[in-house]
Write a protein that holds these residues in place. Structure first.
Motif, mmCIF file in Angstrom:
data_model
loop_
_atom_site.group_PDB
_atom_site.id
_atom_site.type_symbol
_atom_site.label_atom_id
_atom_site.label_comp_id
_atom_site.label_asym_id
_atom_site.label_seq_id
_atom_site.Cartn_x
_atom_site.Cartn_y
_atom_site.Cartn_z
ATOM 1 N N LEU A 63 49.528 2.079 40.213
ATOM 2 C CA LEU A 63 50.271 3.324 40.130
ATOM 3 C C LEU A 63 51.722 3.045 39.790
ATOM 4 C CD1 LEU A 63 50.252 6.411 40.592
ATOM 5 C CD2 LEU A 63 50.881 5.928 42.947
ATOM 6 N N SER A 64 52.219 3.654 38.725
ATOM 7 C CA SER A 64 53.641 3.533 38.387
ATOM 8 C C SER A 64 54.190 4.911 38.071
ATOM 9 C CB SER A 64 53.852 2.589 37.206
ATOM 10 O OG SER A 64 53.359 3.148 36.022
ATOM 11 N N ARG A 65 55.419 5.155 38.514
ATOM 12 C CA ARG A 65 56.087 6.427 38.261
ATOM 13 C C ARG A 65 57.190 6.176 37.248
ATOM 14 N NH1 ARG A 65 57.541 11.013 42.600
ATOM 15 N NH2 ARG A 65 55.318 11.298 42.419
ATOM 16 N N VAL A 66 57.074 6.834 36.099
ATOM 17 C CA VAL A 66 57.943 6.589 34.956
ATOM 18 C C VAL A 66 58.866 7.779 34.733
ATOM 19 C CG1 VAL A 66 57.952 6.166 32.469
ATOM 20 C CG2 VAL A 66 56.198 5.121 33.895
ATOM 21 N N THR A 67 60.159 7.513 34.551
ATOM 22 C CA THR A 67 61.127 8.548 34.209
ATOM 23 C C THR A 67 60.903 8.947 32.758
ATOM 24 O OG1 THR A 67 62.723 7.537 35.698
ATOM 25 C CG2 THR A 67 63.580 9.100 34.110
ATOM 26 N N TYR A 68 60.799 10.249 32.513
ATOM 27 C CA TYR A 68 60.539 10.731 31.158
ATOM 28 C C TYR A 68 61.603 11.747 30.764
ATOM 29 C CZ TYR A 68 57.653 11.679 27.094
ATOM 30 O OH TYR A 68 57.190 11.786 25.807
ATOM 31 N N LEU A 69 61.636 12.094 29.484
ATOM 32 C CA LEU A 69 62.607 13.061 28.963
ATOM 33 C C LEU A 69 62.438 14.418 29.634
ATOM 34 C CD1 LEU A 69 62.338 12.446 25.128
ATOM 35 C CD2 LEU A 69 64.124 11.666 26.654
ATOM 36 N N ALA A 70 63.557 15.048 29.925
ATOM 37 C CA ALA A 70 63.538 16.379 30.526
ATOM 38 C C ALA A 70 64.308 17.336 29.635
ATOM 39 C CB ALA A 70 64.154 16.341 31.915
ATOM 40 N N ALA A 71 63.739 18.509 29.424
ATOM 41 C CA ALA A 71 64.439 19.530 28.647
ATOM 42 C C ALA A 71 65.620 20.077 29.439
ATOM 43 C CB ALA A 71 63.482 20.655 28.276
ATOM 44 N N ASN A 72 65.478 20.078 30.761
ATOM 45 C CA ASN A 72 66.510 20.592 31.645
ATOM 46 C C ASN A 72 66.925 19.446 32.577
ATOM 47 O OD1 ASN A 72 68.086 21.949 33.457
ATOM 48 N ND2 ASN A 72 66.503 23.387 34.112
ATOM 49 N N ALA A 73 68.165 18.996 32.496
ATOM 50 C CA ALA A 73 68.621 17.838 33.278
ATOM 51 C C ALA A 73 68.582 18.101 34.782
ATOM 52 C CB ALA A 73 70.031 17.434 32.862
ATOM 53 N N SER A 74 68.609 19.376 35.188
ATOM 54 C CA SER A 74 68.585 19.676 36.619
ATOM 55 C C SER A 74 67.174 19.602 37.198
ATOM 56 C CB SER A 74 69.182 21.060 36.887
ATOM 57 O OG SER A 74 68.381 22.043 36.294
ATOM 58 N N GLU A 75 66.166 19.458 36.336
ATOM 59 C CA GLU A 75 64.788 19.355 36.793
ATOM 60 C C GLU A 75 64.140 18.119 36.148
ATOM 61 O OE1 GLU A 75 62.162 22.998 37.901
ATOM 62 O OE2 GLU A 75 61.810 22.505 35.804
ATOM 63 N N PRO A 76 64.287 16.960 36.779
ATOM 64 C CA PRO A 76 63.775 15.712 36.201
ATOM 65 C C PRO A 76 62.256 15.722 36.021
ATOM 66 C CG PRO A 76 65.201 15.265 38.075
ATOM 67 C CD PRO A 76 64.961 16.735 38.047
ATOM 68 N N VAL A 77 61.796 14.933 35.051
ATOM 69 C CA VAL A 77 60.373 14.820 34.749
ATOM 70 C C VAL A 77 59.926 13.384 34.989
ATOM 71 C CG1 VAL A 77 58.637 14.959 32.909
ATOM 72 C CG2 VAL A 77 60.444 16.673 33.047
ATOM 73 N N TYR A 78 58.809 13.242 35.702
ATOM 74 C CA TYR A 78 58.221 11.930 35.951
ATOM 75 C C TYR A 78 56.773 11.934 35.500
ATOM 76 C CZ TYR A 78 62.179 10.651 38.894
ATOM 77 O OH TYR A 78 63.427 10.355 39.348
ATOM 78 N N LEU A 79 56.338 10.806 34.968
ATOM 79 C CA LEU A 79 54.925 10.594 34.664
ATOM 80 C C LEU A 79 54.373 9.660 35.723
ATOM 81 C CD1 LEU A 79 55.061 9.898 30.814
ATOM 82 C CD2 LEU A 79 54.748 12.088 31.972
ATOM 83 N N GLU A 80 53.355 10.101 36.422
ATOM 84 C CA GLU A 80 52.697 9.250 37.408
ATOM 85 C C GLU A 80 51.466 8.657 36.722
ATOM 86 O OE1 GLU A 80 50.472 10.475 41.264
ATOM 87 O OE2 GLU A 80 52.627 10.419 41.727
ATOM 88 N N LEU A 81 51.591 7.400 36.304
ATOM 89 C CA LEU A 81 50.542 6.754 35.518
ATOM 90 C C LEU A 81 49.657 5.897 36.414
ATOM 91 C CD1 LEU A 81 52.638 5.658 32.416
ATOM 92 C CD2 LEU A 81 51.272 7.731 32.700
ATOM 93 N N HIS A 82 48.368 6.185 36.381
ATOM 94 C CA HIS A 82 47.378 5.392 37.101
ATOM 95 C C HIS A 82 46.765 4.434 36.079
ATOM 96 C CE1 HIS A 82 47.309 8.123 40.667
ATOM 97 N NE2 HIS A 82 47.810 8.941 39.752
#
Length: 191
Positions: A63-82
């Motif tokens: 399991l790895s949690r990856v920081t991804y691009l966010a359209a809105n900087a106040s709401e971060p996006v993460y990909l939880e990759l299994h």
């Protein structure tokens, strides 16, 4: 084909066929609401890269949690990759699934790194770039050091016309600046 997978891939501009999204939702991290997209990463291997044997045992997921691009900087996006792990039945070699979204042993996506690199070309602080991309300022500094040779000037020659001057900077401090006086006024050296 999973409709959730298609919609998420479309929304995030992901084309990797080995990544299969199965869930999404909101979580709270350090009192901030974040978006988390969950996906399985398949290996797609037919044969062991070590011995060529064609039979594997399933050996769980990493399991790895990856920081991804966010359209809105106040709401971060993460990909939880299994990431799928396989074990060769013949030689015992362990193989883990990889994806083009993120480098091996890294938790920041390639798209985020490219966005940081594009922001480094602007006249902005490292802290503001870090805030916009949901990474730490030291990460931005590390990328700046890594790609420093792209910004470095060639000091093996002097231009035909050289102009020097002193300029008053922030807080009234005087700075020395040296520019190419031929027409493009490219900064040669400042201190």
């Amino acid at each position: 084909m999973n409709p959730i997978d298609n919609h998420i891939k479309f929304a995030l501009s992901i084309k990797d066929p080995n990544v299969i999204f199965f869930d999404y939702g909101y979580e709270y991290k350090q009192n901030r609401r974040i978006k988390v997209y969950r996906a399985t990463v398949k290996t797609g291997l037919e044969r062991c890269p070590q011995c060529g044997f064609d039979q594997f045992n399933h050996n769980g997921h990493y399991l790895s949690r990856v920081t991804y691009l966010a359209a809105n900087a106040s709401e971060p996006v993460y990909l939880e990759l299994h990431k799928e792990r396989l074990l060769c039945k013949n030689c015992g070699t362990s193989v883990m699934a990889t994806t083009e979204l993120v480098d091996k042993y890294c938790n920041i996506s390639r798209a985020t790194r490219q966005k940081i690199f594009m922001h480094l070309q602007d006249d902005r602080t490292q802290k503001s770039i870090a805030c916009d991309n949901n990474v730490s300022p030291s990460t931005v500094c590390r990328y700046l050091d890594k790609y420093d040779d792209l910004f470095r000037r060639n000091y093996n020659y002097l231009p035909e016309h050289l102009a020097m001057d002193e300029v008053r900077g922030v807080g009234g401090v005087l700075h020395f600046i040296c520019i190419n006086g031929a027409g493009d006024h490219e900064i040669q050296r400042s201190h």
